[in-house]
Structures are given as C-alpha cells and as structure tokens.
Design a protein around this motif. Sequence first.
Motif, PDB file in Angstrom:
ATOM      1  N   UNK A  95      -3.805  11.178 -15.671  1.00  0.00           N
ATOM      2  CA  UNK A  95      -3.107   9.307 -15.174  1.00  0.00           C
ATOM      3  C   UNK A  95      -2.011   8.889 -16.068  1.00  0.00           C
ATOM      4  N   UNK A  96      -3.536   8.627 -17.445  1.00  0.00           N
ATOM      5  CA  UNK A  96      -2.731   8.056 -18.578  1.00  0.00           C
ATOM      6  C   UNK A  96      -1.200   8.498 -19.158  1.00  0.00           C
ATOM      7  N   UNK A  97      -0.948   9.674 -18.545  1.00  0.00           N
ATOM      8  CA  UNK A  97      -0.154  10.275 -19.367  1.00  0.00           C
ATOM      9  C   UNK A  97       1.013  10.199 -18.554  1.00  0.00           C
ATOM     10  N   UNK A  98       0.790   9.977 -17.279  1.00  0.00           N
ATOM     11  CA  UNK A  98       1.994   9.398 -16.327  1.00  0.00           C
ATOM     12  C   UNK A  98       1.933   7.848 -16.301  1.00  0.00           C
ATOM     13  N   UNK A  99       1.051   7.396 -16.939  1.00  0.00           N
ATOM     14  CA  UNK A  99       1.300   5.721 -16.371  1.00  0.00           C
ATOM     15  C   UNK A  99       2.378   5.588 -17.986  1.00  0.00           C
ATOM     16  N   UNK A 100       1.959   6.072 -18.483  1.00  0.00           N
ATOM     17  CA  UNK A 100       2.811   6.352 -20.250  1.00  0.00           C
ATOM     18  C   UNK A 100       4.547   6.335 -19.717  1.00  0.00           C
ATOM     19  N   UNK A 101       4.429   7.265 -18.808  1.00  0.00           N
ATOM     20  CA  UNK A 101       6.043   7.888 -18.797  1.00  0.00           C
ATOM     21  C   UNK A 101       6.898   6.955 -17.406  1.00  0.00           C
ATOM     22  N   UNK A 102       5.952   6.124 -16.656  1.00  0.00           N
ATOM     23  CA  UNK A 102       6.634   5.537 -16.081  1.00  0.00           C
ATOM     24  C   UNK A 102       6.306   6.415 -14.649  1.00  0.00           C
ATOM     25  N   UNK A 103       5.360   6.693 -14.372  1.00  0.00           N
ATOM     26  CA  UNK A 103       5.329   7.937 -13.080  1.00  0.00           C
ATOM     27  C   UNK A 103       4.461   6.387 -12.640  1.00  0.00           C
ATOM     28  N   UNK A 104       4.877   5.817 -10.999  1.00  0.00           N
ATOM     29  CA  UNK A 104       4.544   4.675 -10.098  1.00  0.00           C
ATOM     30  C   UNK A 104       3.750   4.846  -9.297  1.00  0.00           C
ATOM     31  N   UNK A 105       2.637   4.520  -8.008  1.00  0.00           N
ATOM     32  CA  UNK A 105       3.231   4.617  -7.224  1.00  0.00           C
ATOM     33  C   UNK A 105       3.342   4.476  -5.613  1.00  0.00           C
ATOM     34  N   UNK A 106       3.746   5.410  -4.755  1.00  0.00           N
ATOM     35  CA  UNK A 106       5.285   4.397  -3.958  1.00  0.00           C
ATOM     36  C   UNK A 106       4.253   3.257  -2.712  1.00  0.00           C
ATOM     37  N   UNK A 107       5.212   2.280  -1.911  1.00  0.00           N
ATOM     38  CA  UNK A 107       4.592   2.058  -1.483  1.00  0.00           C
ATOM     39  C   UNK A 107       5.200   2.316   0.012  1.00  0.00           C
ATOM     40  N   UNK A 108       4.399   2.687   1.236  1.00  0.00           N
ATOM     41  CA  UNK A 108       3.978   3.334   2.837  1.00  0.00           C
ATOM     42  C   UNK A 108       4.703   2.142   3.678  1.00  0.00           C
ATOM     43  N   UNK A 109       6.414   1.694   4.290  1.00  0.00           N
ATOM     44  CA  UNK A 109       6.399   1.024   4.564  1.00  0.00           C
ATOM     45  C   UNK A 109       5.871   1.377   6.853  1.00  0.00           C
ATOM     46  N   UNK A 110       5.953   0.234   7.232  1.00  0.00           N
ATOM     47  CA  UNK A 110       5.859   0.638   8.594  1.00  0.00           C
ATOM     48  C   UNK A 110       6.930   0.158   9.712  1.00  0.00           C
ATOM     49  N   UNK A 150       9.833  -2.381  11.553  1.00  0.00           N
ATOM     50  CA  UNK A 150       9.563  -3.415  12.108  1.00  0.00           C
ATOM     51  C   UNK A 150       8.174  -4.324  11.196  1.00  0.00           C
ATOM     52  N   UNK A 151       7.451  -4.049  10.445  1.00  0.00           N
ATOM     53  CA  UNK A 151       6.620  -4.294   9.551  1.00  0.00           C
ATOM     54  C   UNK A 151       7.490  -5.696   8.732  1.00  0.00           C
ATOM     55  N   UNK A 152       7.061  -6.591   8.534  1.00  0.00           N
ATOM     56  CA  UNK A 152       7.197  -7.733   7.241  1.00  0.00           C
ATOM     57  C   UNK A 152       8.265  -6.914   5.968  1.00  0.00           C
ATOM     58  N   UNK A 153       7.618  -6.544   5.543  1.00  0.00           N
ATOM     59  CA  UNK A 153       7.963  -6.058   4.186  1.00  0.00           C
ATOM     60  C   UNK A 153       9.649  -5.551   4.651  1.00  0.00           C
ATOM     61  N   UNK A 154       9.086  -4.034   6.425  1.00  0.00           N
ATOM     62  CA  UNK A 154      10.630  -3.665   6.100  1.00  0.00           C
ATOM     63  C   UNK A 154      11.759  -4.754   6.930  1.00  0.00           C
ATOM     64  N   UNK A 155      11.137  -5.560   7.878  1.00  0.00           N
ATOM     65  CA  UNK A 155      11.993  -6.493   8.181  1.00  0.00           C
ATOM     66  C   UNK A 155      12.319  -7.344   7.024  1.00  0.00           C
ATOM     67  N   UNK A 156      11.955  -7.711   5.478  1.00  0.00           N
ATOM     68  CA  UNK A 156      12.274  -8.499   4.759  1.00  0.00           C
ATOM     69  C   UNK A 156      13.529  -7.831   3.825  1.00  0.00           C
ATOM     70  N   UNK A 157      13.240  -6.761   3.066  1.00  0.00           N
ATOM     71  CA  UNK A 157      13.841  -5.949   2.524  1.00  0.00           C
ATOM     72  C   UNK A 157      15.749  -5.683   3.556  1.00  0.00           C
ATOM     73  N   UNK A 158      15.537  -5.502   4.347  1.00  0.00           N
ATOM     74  CA  UNK A 158      16.124  -5.399   5.520  1.00  0.00           C
ATOM     75  C   UNK A 158      17.505  -6.491   5.650  1.00  0.00           C
ATOM     76  N   UNK A 159      16.674  -7.722   5.368  1.00  0.00           N
ATOM     77  CA  UNK A 159      17.617  -8.938   6.178  1.00  0.00           C
ATOM     78  C   UNK A 159      18.281  -9.362   4.570  1.00  0.00           C
ATOM     79  N   UNK A 160      17.708  -9.071   3.600  1.00  0.00           N
ATOM     80  CA  UNK A 160      17.974  -8.759   1.814  1.00  0.00           C
ATOM     81  C   UNK A 160      18.961  -7.949   1.963  1.00  0.00           C
ATOM     82  N   UNK A 161      19.178  -6.615   1.864  1.00  0.00           N
ATOM     83  CA  UNK A 161      20.026  -5.844   1.973  1.00  0.00           C
ATOM     84  C   UNK A 161      21.575  -6.204   3.041  1.00  0.00           C
TER      85      UNK A 161
END
Length: 255
Positions: free
Chosen positions: A76-91, A93-104
């Motif tokens: 995992x240290x190799x991945x972090x050093x090479x900018x491998x990143x955990x992703x975000x799971x969205x639902x 109509x969630x607050x996150x999805x709506x905020x991203x939609x409004x920003x776009x």
Amino acid sequence: MIASSLFHFTGDHLNILKILEGKSLRASFNIETVQDFFPNKKFIATPMVCFCDIPLKFISRDHTKRYGSYGIGFKKDWGIKNKVSPILYRLEQSGFSNSFLNSSFELNTIIERLEGLKMLYGESDSEILDIQYMVGALHSHSENMAGFIKSYEELYKGQNRNNYIDREWRWVHERTKKEFHDKDDEDYRKRLNIKYHKNPDYLFFEIDDLNYLVVKEKKDIDLMMDKIRKLSLSEVEKFALVQKIIDIDSINSDM
C-alpha cells in the motif's frame, strides 16, 4: 479491517506475466455513468488502473468472481507514493451528487454567458479570456474528480450490483483527456483503447513493491513458477516472485 496490500486482478495468468515482465500496469479506458452529477451528460470514459483494498482472506468471496482469479498484491505504501487513491462511492440524489450536479450546472451557465460577453465585447478581450481560461480549468478539474467517483450500485446484466464491496482505489493520469458518450458502449470503449494504447499511460513498480502473486488453483503454482523463470528479470527478482505466490484454494481453506 484495513488491508496492507492493494490488489490488481485479471482473468488470465498471461496478463499477469506481461505486467511482471514490463514491471508496469497499463491504464485503460473504463466507462461509467455520470448523468446524476453532470448535466446533459450520461457516461464518461476515463483511463485508469484499478485496485481493491480488501484483506487477502476476503478476496475470493466476491472480487475474483467479478474480475478474475489471477492477481498481484502491491504494498500500500507503493500505491500511496504513486498517487493511487481510494475512490468515493455516491448515491443518486444524495447531498454529494446534488452538490456536484449544481456545481457542474453553474459552470456550464458561466461558460454560456462568457460566450455572450465575447460577442458583445469582442473575441480578444483579455479579461474575458482570462476568466474563460480559469473556468475551463475548473471544468477540467471536475472531469478529473469524476474519475475517482463511482455509483454505490448499478444495473449490470439486468441485475443490481453493489460496487461498494470492491473498496476500490484508482490511478488516473491527469494528462489524458476524458471522453463523454451517450451510452455505455463496449465497442466504443474498445475503439478508445485501441487508439489510446498506441501511447498509453503506465504505472511502474519494482518487484520489491509486491506482497503477493495470486493464482487460481494449487495446480497453477508450478505453471506460474515455470513461466516466471522465463521472464527477462534478474535471478534475484525471479526468486523473490516465486516466494510471493499464493493460490485461491489455500486462501479459502487456511484463512
């Protein structure tokens, strides 16, 4: 439980040997839905290398059924050093999805209004051009962010599939342009990759960056050992790889 390795799986042991020979992972375009947070868009194709952050004893339960039974476990240290990143799971109509939609939506509105101002004040107005450049950069950043966002669940071959169990991490190179498309088309994805793989992005590693080399069955261990001996690697690297081999059968029975 947090894993100590990031696993990359494939359905063919020959793919694993190719990765080991070149000590590199080649990015490929993947198509995902974005219609709930990009206005007037349905799907985006993003070049990436995918990993899962799943403890070894849980790997065989679902993940190998989806992605194949041959894999490499990277430190995992190799991945972090090479900018491998955990992703975000969205639902949807969630607050996150709506905020991203409004920003776009707001970004697109600004872009449209700038076009009107250019007609009014001229194509060469320096202040308008500066603003247009900054807005374009923001739009590009939002596309890059989309490469690290995935639906919590999706319809796959007529059934709902939960993606959250993958605990996915990704490497996405910022230099390569993302492509929007109106449907999740496998032929379109293949055409993109044929063109992209003429000059692809690679994620490099050293043999010492690996924790595990996973094969499907015990009988595959000898085959993999024989194939490793024929690789264009140093004898020290070949010996190290052989020590890292583990099979799914043993994982199921002993862990």
